[in-house]
Motif scaffolding. Structure first.
Motif, PDB file in Angstrom:
ATOM      1  N   SER A 239       0.802  -1.221   0.000  1.00  0.00           N
ATOM      2  CA  SER A 239       0.000   0.000   0.000  1.00  0.00           C
ATOM      3  C   SER A 239       0.836   1.273   0.000  1.00  0.00           C
ATOM      4  O   SER A 239       0.387   2.313  -0.468  1.00  0.00           O
ATOM      5  CB  SER A 239      -0.932   0.009   1.220  1.00  0.00           C
ATOM      6  N   ALA A 240       2.045   1.212   0.543  1.00  0.00           N
ATOM      7  CA  ALA A 240       2.881   2.417   0.611  1.00  0.00           C
ATOM      8  C   ALA A 240       3.284   2.915  -0.765  1.00  0.00           C
ATOM      9  O   ALA A 240       3.607   4.095  -0.936  1.00  0.00           O
ATOM     10  CB  ALA A 240       4.134   2.141   1.441  1.00  0.00           C
ATOM     11  N   VAL A 241       3.272   2.022  -1.748  1.00  0.00           N
ATOM     12  CA  VAL A 241       3.673   2.431  -3.096  1.00  0.00           C
ATOM     13  C   VAL A 241       2.546   2.202  -4.101  1.00  0.00           C
ATOM     14  O   VAL A 241       2.781   2.092  -5.302  1.00  0.00           O
ATOM     15  CB  VAL A 241       4.948   1.675  -3.543  1.00  0.00           C
ATOM     16  N   ARG A 242       1.316   2.104  -3.582  1.00  0.00           N
ATOM     17  CA  ARG A 242       0.153   1.957  -4.448  1.00  0.00           C
ATOM     18  C   ARG A 242      -0.967   2.871  -3.968  1.00  0.00           C
ATOM     19  O   ARG A 242      -1.014   3.269  -2.799  1.00  0.00           O
ATOM     20  CB  ARG A 242      -0.373   0.515  -4.451  1.00  0.00           C
ATOM     21  N   GLY A 243      -1.880   3.192  -4.850  1.00  0.00           N
ATOM     22  CA  GLY A 243      -3.061   3.952  -4.471  1.00  0.00           C
ATOM     23  C   GLY A 243      -2.734   5.262  -3.792  1.00  0.00           C
ATOM     24  O   GLY A 243      -1.877   6.018  -4.247  1.00  0.00           O
ATOM     25  N   GLU A 244      -3.391   5.529  -2.672  1.00  0.00           N
ATOM     26  CA  GLU A 244      -3.199   6.800  -1.968  1.00  0.00           C
ATOM     27  C   GLU A 244      -1.831   6.894  -1.301  1.00  0.00           C
ATOM     28  O   GLU A 244      -1.376   7.987  -0.969  1.00  0.00           O
ATOM     29  CB  GLU A 244      -4.294   6.974  -0.913  1.00  0.00           C
ATOM     30  N   GLY A 245      -1.180   5.747  -1.080  1.00  0.00           N
ATOM     31  CA  GLY A 245       0.129   5.781  -0.432  1.00  0.00           C
ATOM     32  C   GLY A 245       1.213   6.361  -1.304  1.00  0.00           C
ATOM     33  O   GLY A 245       2.151   6.990  -0.806  1.00  0.00           O
ATOM     34  N   LEU A 246       1.117   6.155  -2.625  1.00  0.00           N
ATOM     35  CA  LEU A 246       2.167   6.610  -3.529  1.00  0.00           C
ATOM     36  C   LEU A 246       2.299   8.133  -3.579  1.00  0.00           C
ATOM     37  O   LEU A 246       3.423   8.645  -3.477  1.00  0.00           O
ATOM     38  CB  LEU A 246       1.936   6.044  -4.924  1.00  0.00           C
ATOM     39  N   PRO A 247       1.213   8.897  -3.727  1.00  0.00           N
ATOM     40  CA  PRO A 247       1.377  10.365  -3.719  1.00  0.00           C
ATOM     41  C   PRO A 247       2.011  10.891  -2.440  1.00  0.00           C
ATOM     42  O   PRO A 247       2.829  11.822  -2.461  1.00  0.00           O
ATOM     43  CB  PRO A 247      -0.062  10.874  -3.881  1.00  0.00           C
ATOM     44  N   ARG A 248       1.647  10.294  -1.303  1.00  0.00           N
ATOM     45  CA  ARG A 248       2.232  10.737  -0.031  1.00  0.00           C
ATOM     46  C   ARG A 248       3.721  10.432   0.026  1.00  0.00           C
ATOM     47  O   ARG A 248       4.522  11.249   0.499  1.00  0.00           O
ATOM     48  CB  ARG A 248       1.506  10.052   1.129  1.00  0.00           C
ATOM     49  N   LEU A 249       4.110   9.253  -0.483  1.00  0.00           N
ATOM     50  CA  LEU A 249       5.528   8.892  -0.527  1.00  0.00           C
ATOM     51  C   LEU A 249       6.296   9.824  -1.456  1.00  0.00           C
ATOM     52  O   LEU A 249       7.393  10.292  -1.110  1.00  0.00           O
ATOM     53  CB  LEU A 249       5.677   7.445  -0.989  1.00  0.00           C
ATOM     54  N   LYS A 250       5.748  10.094  -2.633  1.00  0.00           N
ATOM     55  CA  LYS A 250       6.405  10.978  -3.594  1.00  0.00           C
ATOM     56  C   LYS A 250       6.610  12.365  -2.995  1.00  0.00           C
ATOM     57  O   LYS A 250       7.676  12.968  -3.139  1.00  0.00           O
ATOM     58  CB  LYS A 250       5.585  11.061  -4.882  1.00  0.00           C
ATOM     59  N   GLU A 251       5.606  12.876  -2.308  1.00  0.00           N
ATOM     60  CA  GLU A 251       5.701  14.199  -1.686  1.00  0.00           C
ATOM     61  C   GLU A 251       6.782  14.225  -0.606  1.00  0.00           C
ATOM     62  O   GLU A 251       7.582  15.170  -0.525  1.00  0.00           O
ATOM     63  CB  GLU A 251       4.352  14.582  -1.094  1.00  0.00           C
ATOM     64  N   ALA A 252       6.833  13.175   0.219  1.00  0.00           N
ATOM     65  CA  ALA A 252       7.827  13.111   1.292  1.00  0.00           C
ATOM     66  C   ALA A 252       9.239  12.987   0.729  1.00  0.00           C
ATOM     67  O   ALA A 252      10.180  13.625   1.224  1.00  0.00           O
ATOM     68  CB  ALA A 252       7.519  11.933   2.216  1.00  0.00           C
ATOM     69  N   LEU A 253       9.393  12.173  -0.311  1.00  0.00           N
ATOM     70  CA  LEU A 253      10.716  11.972  -0.906  1.00  0.00           C
ATOM     71  C   LEU A 253      11.196  13.256  -1.580  1.00  0.00           C
ATOM     72  O   LEU A 253      12.370  13.633  -1.463  1.00  0.00           O
ATOM     73  CB  LEU A 253      10.651  10.827  -1.919  1.00  0.00           C
ATOM     74  N   LEU A 254      10.295  13.936  -2.275  1.00  0.00           N
ATOM     75  CA  LEU A 254      10.660  15.181  -2.945  1.00  0.00           C
ATOM     76  C   LEU A 254      11.050  16.250  -1.934  1.00  0.00           C
ATOM     77  O   LEU A 254      12.048  16.963  -2.129  1.00  0.00           O
ATOM     78  CB  LEU A 254       9.490  15.663  -3.801  1.00  0.00           C
ATOM     79  N   ALA A 255      10.292  16.363  -0.849  1.00  0.00           N
ATOM     80  CA  ALA A 255      10.616  17.356   0.181  1.00  0.00           C
ATOM     81  C   ALA A 255      11.977  17.070   0.808  1.00  0.00           C
ATOM     82  O   ALA A 255      12.776  17.983   1.047  1.00  0.00           O
ATOM     83  CB  ALA A 255       9.527  17.370   1.249  1.00  0.00           C
TER      84      ALA A 255
END
Length: 266
Positions: A239-255
């Protein structure tokens, strides 16, 4: 646990040796990398065959490395392995590597927050990338690699970052892309579209192309203006890299990547 490895590394070592303008140094470096990658002692014939060396030349280089305490020789098995001398070199490098010091706590935080394996990698143009920092979550199922592992520059999500932000001409990208090995290879057109998406969003994603069922997310880090010098990478399934989890991960990694870029650039 799933180990992530580079299937083209050993062939690349042999090609590097042949193309080098300083063959003695190149042979020594290739032998050290091969011994490190294999992780088990190897005989002269095996090393020579893997690297395309004449056995007598290989033996000469190995003896020199033994004298420098970078390689150990087992007289009973007649095999060679890395010796403790390489730790001195590695420690000296780590002590002066600002990216490693700054990235490690960031990787630890992201790894625990999202339950993923996170990496800090150094970029070497279109040649290769090297893992310089790593963190793993406490979850039972993990994907891992090792600090010091080398991968082709354009592979997976990190490769898309290099292509997106390095301003490399297609004439240089296409031949290297054609040599990459994937479990589910994207077409050149698909890959170009994914590179364009990374350029627009600031984050690159590989959805199961490099390793089936595994999503890799990468964000570039700059030490100075120009091409990125490093990247932060998150690897996982679920789930961390699918669905709603992926946008949150991308945002955290970019920041996190932007914060590191600011710190590295002063």
């Amino acid at each position: 646990m799933i180990e992530i490895d580079d299937p083209t590394a050993e062939a690349g070592l042999a090609a590097t040796v042949k193309a080098s303008k300083a063959p003695a140094i190149s042979r020594a470096a290739a032998i050290l990398r091969l011994l490190g990658k294999r992780g088990t002692p190897l005989g002269v014939q095996t090393i020579a065959r893997e690297l395309g060396l004449v056995p007598s030349t290989c033996l000469y280089v190995l003896r020199a490395l033994v004298e420098e305490e970078l390689v150990a020789f087992d007289a009973d098995t007649k095999r060679y392995s890395l010796d403790a001398g390489v730790l001195t070199l590695a420690r000296a490098w780590l002590r002066r590597d600002q990216f490693h010091d700054l990235a490690q706590p960031v990787l630890d935080r992201l790894s625990q927050e999202f339950g993923l394996t996170t990496l800090g990698v150094q970029l070497y143009g279109l040649d290769h990338i090297i893992v310089t920092a790593m963190s793993q979550s406490s979850q039972n199922f993990q994907l891992s690699t090792q600090v010091g592992s080398r991968f082709p520059a354009l592979v997976s999500a990190t490769g898309r970052c290099i292509a997106a932000f390095g301003e490399w001409p297609e004439a240089q990208l296409r031949p290297r892309f054609d040599k990459l090995r994937w479990e589910d290879a994207p077409s050149w057109e698909e890959w170009r579209a994914q590179v364009a998406e990374a350029r627009a969003t600031g984050v690159a994603v590989d959805r199961g192309h490099y390793i089936s069922g595994v999503t890799v997310v990468a964000a570039p880090v700059w030490k100075a203006p120009g091409r990125p010098s490093h990247a932060l990478v998150a690897i996982g399934i679920g789930s961390a890299v699918r669905g709603e989890g992926l946008p949150r991960l991308k945002e955290a990694l970019l920041a996190a990547a932007r914060s590191l870029s600011e710190q590295l650039s002063g």
